[in-house]
Design a protein around this motif. Structure first.
Motif: not given
Length: 271
Positions: A174-182
């Motif tokens: 639950l981080r910005t980079a995680g959401a973008a990667g998802a």
């Protein structure tokens, strides 16, 4: 590490078998992929927890490491010193592979057979080897949990198996980079033809991304959340493998995922 002779019988390449054609009872959720939305997402530990939970609650389940070359899933699980075949030992496993012999040749993490890469020999398996051995495991009646690489299309076999999987679990911090990667990984899975993608969130959530926001971005409901486990890293470093009991964050998330997969009621196994 002891090695095993590649368990191969002559025959035409089998290719991936998505669901319902093994010697065991037909069921959904027989081929399950797990992939991280970004580096360090925790996909490998969740794949391990899911395999162990499926084994305990449903029946025979194997765990397959497709993130090769790499440190080896056996190192994460603390079974790297256990004898048995790794990918490097199965270079000749092509065609109609003897699934029973393959299962017997693999090291185990508890009751779960593990087909892993090896840090001592980081040779990546050829795509036909990956497809034919995975098919052999399915034909024994095992469910197969795949620890998929990032990006999913890094190898043709991983992309093919992601498309053949009944479901792919998308593990997202639950981080910005995680959401973008998802978002990027979900598009790749859609292009591969994956019929069902199930997002799983990983805490902590230090900023503006939470489960609701992640679900909104993906257009998919978040199926489970893996809570922060402060003891996990130390467990792995000591060679004990991840903590996956029912009361652990990983175990609770894996139990929730198993609930979402239709399973036969008469094919159960012990942990």
């Amino acid at each position: 590490m002891e090695t095993a002779t590649a368990p191969v019988a002559a025959g035409a390449p089998a290719g991936p078998v998505p669901g319902g054609t093994s010697a065991g009872p037909p069921a959904c959720g027989r081929l399950i992929g797990v992939v991280g939305a970004c580096g360090g997402a925790g996909a490998s530990v969740l794949a391990a927890a899911l395999a162990r939970t499926l084994r305990r609650r449903v029946g025979a389940t194997a765990l397959v490491d497709l993130d090769v070359p790499g440190p080896g899933l056996d190192v994460l699980l603390g079974v790297d010193a256990a004898p048995g075949a790794r990918w490097a030992d199965l270079a000749d496993a092509r065609g109609t592979v003897d699934g029973g012999s393959l299962v017997a040749a693999l090291p185990r993490w508890g009751a779960v057979p593990v087909l892993s890469g090896a840090h001592r020999d980081p040779t990546a398996p050829a795509d036909p080897v990956v497809l034919d051995t995975t098919t052999a495991l399915l034909r024994t009646g095992h469910r197969v949990v795949l620890d998929l690489p990032r990006p999913v299309g890094r190898t043709a076999s991983a992309l093919s198996l992601a498309g053949a999987a009944d479901v792919v679990v998308l593990v997202t911090p639950l981080r910005t980079a995680g959401a973008a990667g998802a978002l990027a990984t979900a598009r790749q899975l859609a292009e591969a033809g994956t019929p069902r993608v199930v997002p799983v969130a990983c805490r902590p959530a230090p900023g503006r991304v939470d489960e609701r926001e992640l679900g909104r971005l993906l257009g998919l409901a978040v199926a489970a959340t893996v809570g922060w486990d402060p003891r996990l890293a130390a467990q792995v470093e000591r060679g004990h493998g991840p903590r996956t009991g029912r009361r652990t964050p990983l175990g609770r998330a894996a139990d929730r995922l198993v609930e979402l997969l239709p399973q036969p009621s008469d094919h159960r196994g012990a942990a």
